[in-house]
Each structure stands twice: as C-alpha cells, then as structure tokens.
Design an enzyme around this catalytic site. Structure first.
Site, PDB file in Angstrom:
ATOM      1  N   HIS A 210       3.432   1.282   5.028  1.00 38.94           N
ATOM      2  CA  HIS A 210       2.751  -0.015   5.064  1.00 38.94           C
ATOM      3  C   HIS A 210       3.669  -1.187   4.731  1.00 38.94           C
ATOM      4  O   HIS A 210       3.744  -2.151   5.484  1.00 38.94           O
ATOM      5  CB  HIS A 210       1.566   0.008   4.096  1.00 38.94           C
ATOM      6  CG  HIS A 210       0.794  -1.261   4.046  1.00 38.94           C
ATOM      7  ND1 HIS A 210       1.041  -2.251   3.130  1.00 38.94           N
ATOM      8  CD2 HIS A 210      -0.228  -1.715   4.819  1.00 38.94           C
ATOM      9  CE1 HIS A 210       0.217  -3.268   3.345  1.00 38.94           C
ATOM     10  NE2 HIS A 210      -0.565  -2.963   4.353  1.00 38.94           N
ATOM     11  N   HIS A 252      -0.018  -0.356  -1.498  1.00 43.03           N
ATOM     12  CA  HIS A 252       0.158  -1.392  -0.470  1.00 43.03           C
ATOM     13  C   HIS A 252       1.464  -2.144  -0.725  1.00 43.03           C
ATOM     14  O   HIS A 252       2.533  -1.654  -0.427  1.00 43.03           O
ATOM     15  CB  HIS A 252      -1.050  -2.324  -0.440  1.00 43.03           C
ATOM     16  CG  HIS A 252      -2.271  -1.696   0.139  1.00 43.03           C
ATOM     17  ND1 HIS A 252      -2.324  -1.194   1.421  1.00 43.03           N
ATOM     18  CD2 HIS A 252      -3.503  -1.489  -0.382  1.00 43.03           C
ATOM     19  CE1 HIS A 252      -3.517  -0.699   1.662  1.00 43.03           C
ATOM     20  NE2 HIS A 252      -4.259  -0.859   0.571  1.00 43.03           N
TER      21      HIS A 252
END
Length: 276
Positions: A210, A252
């Site tokens: 990500h 993330h």
C-alpha cells in the site's frame, strides 16, 4: 527488530497517515475526522466525514494533510483550504509549496504556505492520481492509468507506462537516485529512475502493498496491507525482511524517523514503532 504499539484511536476510527515532526508523531483518523498526536492530543476537524488521509510536515513547521471527504487541504493550526476535487496524496515540493493529487478530477494541485491554490491537469482522463512525492520534480502514481507521472513545477507532465498491466499503483517515495512505488493489485514493488527506466520486483502473493518510504541506503520499507506486515527491500529490490504486525492490523501509511526507525499507522486503532 522490535515492534511497540501505541493505541491512538477508538474502535473504527482508523489511523491512516502518519508523520513525524519536531520529535512528535502524528496520525490521521480517517473515519473520525480527527488528527491525533501520539502524546494523546486530538484535534477534531469539526467534520466527521472529512476523511483526513495523508499527512506531512510542511516547511513552516505545521502539519499539512488531505481531507478527501470534503475537498479541502488541512493544516495543524486549524486552517483549511478549498480545492477543486478530492485530494489524497500530499508532499512538499522542490519550491517549498505543498503539492497534492486530486483523484477524481485528474489534476495535481499546489497550495502555498499562504493558502493560494492552483491546479494542473495531468492530461489523462480517468487515471486517478493517488500518492505523490518530490525529488527534482513531482512524481505520482496513476492508479487507474497504469503509469507513473512526472510533473515539473510549471505543470509539464510526462507519463511512464508500467510494464505489468492493471497493477493499481498507490504508494510512491523519492529516494537516492530513483523513486520507489508499489503495485497493490500485482503484489509488486517498482522503481523508476529520472530517465524513466522502470524495474519491478515481486512481493509475497496477495500481500497488497500500500505505502512505501525510501531509505538512505537505496532500499525502502513497504506496508503489506493484505499480509498484515511491513517489508524491507534492499537497493537491488530483494526482500530482506518481513515483520508481522498481527492479523487485522491493516497497516497503511508509514514514515521513517531520523534515527532510522519506522512508524506505521494501523487501521485497527494504533501506531506501531519498528526499531532495529
């Protein structure tokens, strides 16, 4: 490596971006409309659906962040600025302005420290510009355009198609002599040099990389959202370390601290500190 977790959010508030400034760690709570400090301070944006996302320290010692839910760029002193689209990635440009992507309008935007906003078209329709980073120019991922974009500070754009089809490029980070990026749908990392040469490197299957941050030695750290882990690559693109963060952690954003340690935002409600 040691991993220490710090709880910064309640259930479903969702730490997403993370930044370090003046020795303090900040994170965005994307589902709560809040920016928080690891020290415990919370700054409610007064807009629960504002979706604060990527956050970076600016050259003015303030923290700047995108508000993808209400089309604004926020600043840690409480100021915010309207922009013509949904912003996501943000970085400090070579001109000391803040540059950001507008996902739904195929533009890259610029906001000065005084709040003056200007925008530049990327020249590709439906490309969905995502993360952005700065080196000599601005570099950004075209998530639906299957390319890496480069823009000068005057708005001239070059797009470099990726070798693999439909990779869903997201994170990007300028490093020593090259720019690293990740391909969430292809489970690959990539690197592009200033002349546009692209290499791709395999990551574990279904790991859904990500975000990425380049390291001084020419390698990078990557969040593996699908694998609940972070990975480290060397300058040759070899996977040299993978650190498990636990099922359901949903890593993330990540940032490199001055001491070489790494901070990672975990959507489950915490920030992890990874130290040698």
């Amino acid at each position: 490596m040691s991993v220490t977790e710090f709880t910064v959010a309640g259930p479903n508030e969702g730490p997403y971006g993370v930044a370090v400034a003046n020795g303090e760690v900040w994170t965005t709570l994307v589902h709560a409309g809040v920016v928080a400090r690891l020290s415990g301070d919370r700054f409610d944006l007064g807009a629960p659906d504002s979706r604060p996302s990527v956050i970076v320290p600016g050259p003015d010692d303030a923290l700047w962040f995108t508000r993808s839910g209400d089309n604004r760029i926020g600043r840690s002193d409480g100021a915010s600025f309207d922009v013509p689209g949904s912003p996501f990635g943000i970085c400090v440009g070579p001109d000391d302005a803040l540059w950001f992507t507008l996902m739904d309008t195929d533009q890259v935007g610029r906001v000065t420290l005084d709040g003056d906003v200007s925008t530049y078209p990327i020249g590709t329709s439906g490309a969905f510009p995502a993360m952005i980073t700065a080196a000599d120019h601005l570099w950004f991922t075209l998530n639906q355009g299957n390319a890496i974009g480069r823009m000068t500070t005057t708005g001239d754009v070059t797009a470099y198609p990726l070798p693999t089809e439909a990779v869903g490029a997201v994170g990007i980070s300028a490093g020593a002599g090259a720019v690293w990026f990740v391909e969430i749908l292809a489970a690959q990392a990539g690197r592009i040099t200033p002349d546009g040469t692209i290499e791709e490197f395999p990551l574990p299957a279904d790991s859904k990389p990500h975000a990425v941050v380049a390291t001084d030695d020419g390698g990078c750290w990557i969040t593996l959202w699908g694998a609940a882990a972070v990975a480290r690559l060397d300058a040759a693109g070899n996977l040299i370390e993978q650190i498990d963060l636990g099922a359901g952690s949903e890593p993330h954003g990540l940032v490199l601290d001055a001491d070489g340690s790494v901070w990672v935002a975990l959507e489950k409600g915490s920030v992890a500190h990874i130290q040698p």
